[in-house]
Scaffold this active site. Structure first.
Site, PDB file in Angstrom:
ATOM      1  N   ASP A 155       0.877  -1.159   0.000  1.00 12.98           N
ATOM      2  CA  ASP A 155       0.000   0.000   0.000  1.00 12.98           C
ATOM      3  C   ASP A 155       0.922   1.219   0.000  1.00 12.98           C
ATOM      4  O   ASP A 155       2.114   1.116   0.306  1.00 12.98           O
ATOM      5  CB  ASP A 155      -0.887  -0.027   1.254  1.00 12.98           C
ATOM      6  CG  ASP A 155      -1.781   1.188   1.354  1.00 12.98           C
ATOM      7  OD1 ASP A 155      -2.436   1.530   0.356  1.00 12.98           O
ATOM      8  OD2 ASP A 155      -1.812   1.809   2.444  1.00 12.98           O
TER       9      ASP A 155
ATOM     10  N   ASP B  69      -0.076   5.114   0.822  1.00 10.61           N
ATOM     11  CA  ASP B  69      -0.282   6.185   1.786  1.00 10.61           C
ATOM     12  C   ASP B  69      -0.229   5.665   3.216  1.00 10.61           C
ATOM     13  O   ASP B  69      -0.930   4.719   3.576  1.00 10.61           O
ATOM     14  CB  ASP B  69      -1.625   6.869   1.527  1.00 10.61           C
ATOM     15  CG  ASP B  69      -1.706   7.442   0.123  1.00 10.61           C
ATOM     16  OD1 ASP B  69      -0.661   7.884  -0.394  1.00 10.61           O
ATOM     17  OD2 ASP B  69      -2.805   7.445  -0.461  1.00 10.61           O
TER      18      ASP B  69
END
Length: 224
Positions: free
Chosen positions: A7, A9
């Site tokens: 992922d 952020d």
């Protein structure tokens, strides 16, 4: 085949790139500061709470890009990379990516943020493979504000990774996957992979990881 999925952020970078892009466009005069901040912060709160309408959010976040056109948007993003993203990429995150690269694993960024914002960020880590929210394009070739295909958000990340594997003649049983994420929104994919890692996890994911014995990685201190 071994995969390392990241992922983006609050996982590889200690900020939300979509939220930061919105704040940046306000700083360069593309939006009304007060109104944009109110709406941007509201969407971010919905994301953190797991209630975000991804289609509505993408229309909002791409509004100024659509209005300004590809030339101005590209120039603004290059400045965004220099002024916002580059200082946010910390040595610990680069070291984590390189650890998996040296192990010979295929690296993929899997993010719920749109491809316009995130492709240059993934590239800055030397990661070519990006699974992001794809943006539909009109007859003129420019983005429309709608999403093309399944958004890589929540359960959609599982579907998009499955599509990525199928395009390479693979299925879940053919690969050994490590996935790093900070968010409860990624629980579906974390549960699907062999090696789930809660990286800088939010409170809900931290509790789940502790209960299930998943690895918890404190890659950096996420700003409040």
């Amino acid at each position: 085949m071994k995969l390392a999925l990241f992922d983006l952020d609050h996982t590889l970078i200690p900020i939300d790139s979509d939220h930061a892009w919105g704040e940046f466009t306000t700083r360069i005069g593309w939006t009304d500061a007060g109104e944009f901040k109110r709406r941007n912060d509201a969407f971010y709160a919905q994301y953190q709470a797991g209630t975000l309408d991804i289609h509505e959010y993408v229309r909002f976040t791409t509004e100024q890009i659509r209005r300004r056109g590809p030339g101005a948007a590209s120039q603004a993003h290059a400045r965004f990379m220099r002024e916002v993203i580059a200082p946010a990429i910390l040595p610990a995150a680069r070291a984590l990516v390189e650890q998996h690269r040296r192990a010979g694993e295929q690296l993929v960024v899997v993010t719920a943020t749109n491809e316009f914002v995130t492709r240059p960020i993934a590239a800055s880590f030397g990661i070519d493979e990006l699974i992001a929210v794809n943006l539909a394009r009109g007859p003129d070739g420019w983005i429309t504000g709608e999403i093309d295909g399944t958004p890589s958000f929540r359960e959609g990340k599982v579907a998009r990774v499955a599509d990525w594997l199928a395009a390479r003649g693979r299925g879940w049983d053919d690969v050994e996957i490590t996935f790093y994420s900070d968010s409860r929104n990624d629980l579906s994919l974390l549960q699907k992979v062999r090696h789930p890692v809660a990286a800088n996890p939010d409170g809900a994911l931290r509790a789940i990881a502790a209960e299930r014995g998943w690895r918890i990685l404190e890659l950096f201190k996420t700003p409040q």
